[in-house]
Design a protein around this motif. Structure first.
Motif, PDB file in Angstrom:
ATOM      1  N   SER A   1      -5.461   1.066  -5.355  1.00 52.03           N
ATOM      2  CA  SER A   1      -4.083   0.622  -4.731  1.00 52.03           C
ATOM      3  C   SER A   1      -4.392  -0.452  -3.558  1.00 52.03           C
ATOM      4  O   SER A   1      -3.186  -1.218  -3.432  1.00 52.03           O
ATOM      5  CB  SER A   1      -3.390   2.014  -4.244  1.00 52.03           C
ATOM      6  OG  SER A   1      -2.914   2.844  -5.226  1.00 52.03           O
TER       7      SER A   1
ATOM      8  N   CYS B   1       0.992  -1.254  -0.001  1.00 59.55           N
ATOM      9  CA  CYS B   1       0.136  -0.187  -0.103  1.00 59.55           C
ATOM     10  C   CYS B   1       0.753   1.177  -0.038  1.00 59.55           C
ATOM     11  O   CYS B   1       0.705   2.213  -0.713  1.00 59.55           O
ATOM     12  CB  CYS B   1      -0.937  -0.071   1.280  1.00 59.55           C
ATOM     13  SG  CYS B   1      -2.406  -1.004   1.074  1.00 59.55           S
ATOM     14  N   TRP B   2       2.094   1.206   0.769  1.00 60.23           N
ATOM     15  CA  TRP B   2       2.798   2.314   0.898  1.00 60.23           C
ATOM     16  C   TRP B   2       3.466   2.834  -0.435  1.00 60.23           C
ATOM     17  O   TRP B   2       3.514   3.745  -0.917  1.00 60.23           O
ATOM     18  CB  TRP B   2       3.986   2.230   2.113  1.00 60.23           C
ATOM     19  CG  TRP B   2       4.857   3.364   2.150  1.00 60.23           C
ATOM     20  CD1 TRP B   2       4.680   4.455   2.743  1.00 60.23           C
ATOM     21  CD2 TRP B   2       6.092   3.318   1.514  1.00 60.23           C
ATOM     22  NE1 TRP B   2       5.813   5.267   2.653  1.00 60.23           N
ATOM     23  CE2 TRP B   2       6.744   4.603   1.984  1.00 60.23           C
ATOM     24  CE3 TRP B   2       6.982   2.566   0.755  1.00 60.23           C
ATOM     25  CZ2 TRP B   2       8.178   5.193   1.478  1.00 60.23           C
ATOM     26  CZ3 TRP B   2       8.172   2.772   0.531  1.00 60.23           C
ATOM     27  CH2 TRP B   2       8.598   4.178   0.915  1.00 60.23           C
ATOM     28  N   VAL B   3       3.920   1.452  -1.068  1.00 60.05           N
ATOM     29  CA  VAL B   3       4.546   1.851  -2.402  1.00 60.05           C
ATOM     30  C   VAL B   3       3.563   2.129  -3.254  1.00 60.05           C
ATOM     31  O   VAL B   3       4.149   2.944  -4.089  1.00 60.05           O
ATOM     32  CB  VAL B   3       5.033   0.369  -2.741  1.00 60.05           C
ATOM     33  CG1 VAL B   3       5.736   0.455  -4.394  1.00 60.05           C
ATOM     34  CG2 VAL B   3       6.324  -0.260  -1.982  1.00 60.05           C
TER      35      VAL B   3
ATOM     36  N   PHE C   1       0.741   3.935  -3.216  1.00 59.47           N
ATOM     37  CA  PHE C   1       0.689   5.217  -2.818  1.00 59.47           C
ATOM     38  C   PHE C   1       1.553   6.204  -3.149  1.00 59.47           C
ATOM     39  O   PHE C   1       1.035   7.219  -3.950  1.00 59.47           O
ATOM     40  CB  PHE C   1       0.515   5.399  -1.273  1.00 59.47           C
ATOM     41  CG  PHE C   1      -0.998   4.761  -0.660  1.00 59.47           C
ATOM     42  CD1 PHE C   1      -1.973   4.058  -1.572  1.00 59.47           C
ATOM     43  CD2 PHE C   1      -1.230   4.709   0.510  1.00 59.47           C
ATOM     44  CE1 PHE C   1      -3.053   3.721  -1.043  1.00 59.47           C
ATOM     45  CE2 PHE C   1      -2.365   4.195   1.087  1.00 59.47           C
ATOM     46  CZ  PHE C   1      -3.396   3.543   0.353  1.00 59.47           C
ATOM     47  N   ASN C   2       2.741   5.698  -3.191  1.00 60.23           N
ATOM     48  CA  ASN C   2       3.961   6.789  -3.747  1.00 60.23           C
ATOM     49  C   ASN C   2       3.989   6.918  -5.028  1.00 60.23           C
ATOM     50  O   ASN C   2       4.406   7.809  -5.691  1.00 60.23           O
ATOM     51  CB  ASN C   2       5.122   6.509  -2.746  1.00 60.23           C
ATOM     52  CG  ASN C   2       5.158   7.079  -1.349  1.00 60.23           C
ATOM     53  OD1 ASN C   2       5.738   7.870  -1.229  1.00 60.23           O
ATOM     54  ND2 ASN C   2       5.039   5.935  -0.351  1.00 60.23           N
ATOM     55  N   LEU C   3       3.974   5.377  -5.696  1.00 61.57           N
ATOM     56  CA  LEU C   3       3.957   5.505  -6.941  1.00 61.57           C
ATOM     57  C   LEU C   3       2.813   5.972  -7.884  1.00 61.57           C
ATOM     58  O   LEU C   3       2.929   6.572  -8.853  1.00 61.57           O
ATOM     59  CB  LEU C   3       4.204   4.048  -7.545  1.00 61.57           C
ATOM     60  CG  LEU C   3       5.339   3.353  -7.185  1.00 61.57           C
ATOM     61  CD1 LEU C   3       5.548   1.771  -7.525  1.00 61.57           C
ATOM     62  CD2 LEU C   3       6.836   4.055  -7.914  1.00 61.57           C
ATOM     63  N   TYR C   4       1.734   5.630  -7.366  1.00 60.74           N
ATOM     64  CA  TYR C   4       0.395   6.169  -7.931  1.00 60.74           C
ATOM     65  C   TYR C   4      -0.313   7.181  -7.415  1.00 60.74           C
ATOM     66  O   TYR C   4      -0.175   8.320  -7.465  1.00 60.74           O
ATOM     67  CB  TYR C   4      -0.549   4.836  -8.391  1.00 60.74           C
ATOM     68  CG  TYR C   4       0.370   3.914  -9.082  1.00 60.74           C
ATOM     69  CD1 TYR C   4       0.684   4.040 -10.442  1.00 60.74           C
ATOM     70  CD2 TYR C   4       0.701   2.764  -8.334  1.00 60.74           C
ATOM     71  CE1 TYR C   4       1.361   3.016 -11.091  1.00 60.74           C
ATOM     72  CE2 TYR C   4       1.697   1.691  -9.187  1.00 60.74           C
ATOM     73  CZ  TYR C   4       1.794   1.782 -10.487  1.00 60.74           C
ATOM     74  OH  TYR C   4       2.724   1.029 -11.230  1.00 60.74           O
ATOM     75  N   ASP C   5      -1.258   6.577  -6.529  1.00 63.67           N
ATOM     76  CA  ASP C   5      -2.141   7.848  -5.693  1.00 63.67           C
ATOM     77  C   ASP C   5      -2.695   6.903  -4.531  1.00 63.67           C
ATOM     78  O   ASP C   5      -2.777   5.605  -4.431  1.00 63.67           O
ATOM     79  CB  ASP C   5      -3.312   8.174  -6.727  1.00 63.67           C
ATOM     80  CG  ASP C   5      -3.988   9.274  -5.877  1.00 63.67           C
ATOM     81  OD1 ASP C   5      -3.268   9.868  -4.938  1.00 63.67           O
ATOM     82  OD2 ASP C   5      -4.978   9.727  -6.478  1.00 63.67           O
ATOM     83  N   VAL C   6      -3.244   7.668  -3.738  1.00 61.22           N
ATOM     84  CA  VAL C   6      -3.856   7.012  -2.489  1.00 61.22           C
ATOM     85  C   VAL C   6      -5.376   6.914  -2.954  1.00 61.22           C
ATOM     86  O   VAL C   6      -6.346   7.576  -3.132  1.00 61.22           O
ATOM     87  CB  VAL C   6      -4.028   8.153  -1.240  1.00 61.22           C
ATOM     88  CG1 VAL C   6      -4.879   7.427  -0.286  1.00 61.22           C
ATOM     89  CG2 VAL C   6      -2.772   8.255  -0.782  1.00 61.22           C
TER      90      VAL C   6
END
Length: 278
Positions: free
Chosen positions: A40, A27-29, A31-36
């Motif tokens: 995701s 989830c953290w990856v 969220f940082n790569l795409y979006d919250v």
């Protein structure tokens, strides 16, 4: 396989490391790569489940050749599958109906509040990991006295511990909910009513697992279908007038009903009274 072989430590290690922690990392990856976003979280969850299953399979691959699917196994398992689906519906129908009849903010408040209220159920989940294969063995070996004593001890212990936890949660409910934001305090009565339901759930112990492990899978299915139906009907009646508090009351009644029903069935099966006269 893990539970039957009593490899509980290894079971939870895979479940926690390859399951829960991997979901958080992914989830953290994402969220940082795409979006919250919901997507995701969904992707992280299914990747984690897939990798966990692969790991379970690799570690226990030598066991799979020892299992044979027979007609009796299918007949016994189908009602359990239906019962599991009904249980899933019962545990989620309130949030679905709140979303349809109210709004997303109410869903968020209810979700957080109900998850807090069901925290003591973790103890029952842990017990249910170990308990079913033991029940099956004791029952089919006709060691009924051992089974009675084990059930009484587990139910009483859960009742005591859960009542303490729920009492603390009810007393400090506003402070706990305030950690999520002032608007979440609106869910204080959800904690109270759902907490009562969970106290009943914990106090009767693993009743539906006992029903299933003693060869009564159809009774299990009927009980779960009845509970899901009651919860759905009561949510439909209560939510328009009482909002999320109405959903919590509906859940309390449904959870209380199905667990008291399960206890009465188990009391008859094992000829046992956990709390003296009851």
């Amino acid at each position: 396989i893990y539970r039957v072989k009593q490899n509980i430590k290894e079971f939870f290690m895979v479940k926690i490391l390859a399951g829960f922690l991997l979901i958080l990392i992914l989830c953290w990856v994402f969220f940082n790569l795409y979006d919250v976003s919901y997507l995701s979280i969904i992707n992280a969850t299914y990747i984690s489940i897939g990798l966990s299953l692969i790991l379970y399979f690799i570690k226990q691959r030598n066991m799979f050749g020892e299992f044979f699917i027979t007609r009796e196994v299918i007949i016994y398992s189908l009602p359990l599958m239906v019962g599991s689906m009904m249980w899933l519906i019962m545990n989620n129908i309130d949030m679905i109906m709140i979303g349809k009849m109210l709004n997303k903010q109410e869903v968020a408040i209810y979700s957080v509040s109900s998850n807090i209220a069901t925290f003591p159920a973790i103890l029952l989940v842990v017990l249910n990991t170990v308990f079913p294969p033991i029940v099956a063995k004791l029952y089919h070996d006709q060691e009924f006295e051992k089974l009675r004593n084990l059930y009484k001890l587990s139910a009483r212990s859960l009742a005591i511990i859960s009542s303490i936890i729920i009492f603390i949660m009810v007393i400090f409910r506003k402070s706990i909910l305030g950690c999520f934001g002032p608007e979440f305090i609106k869910g204080e009565y959800v904690i109270i009513y759902r907490g009562i339901g969970q106290l009943i759930n914990a106090s009767v112990g693993s009743v539906w697992y006992i029903v299933s492990m003693t060869g009564r899978s159809k009774i299990n299915m009927i009980g779960k279908i009845t509970a899901a139906s009651i919860n759905t009907i009561l949510n439909f009646l209560f939510i328009p007038f009482l909002g999320i508090t109405g959903a919590a009351i509906a859940s309390m009644i449904a959870v209380g009903f199905v667990n008291i029903l399960g206890y009465l069935i188990v009391r008859k099966i094992l000829n046992v009274k956990v709390y003296g006269i009851v």
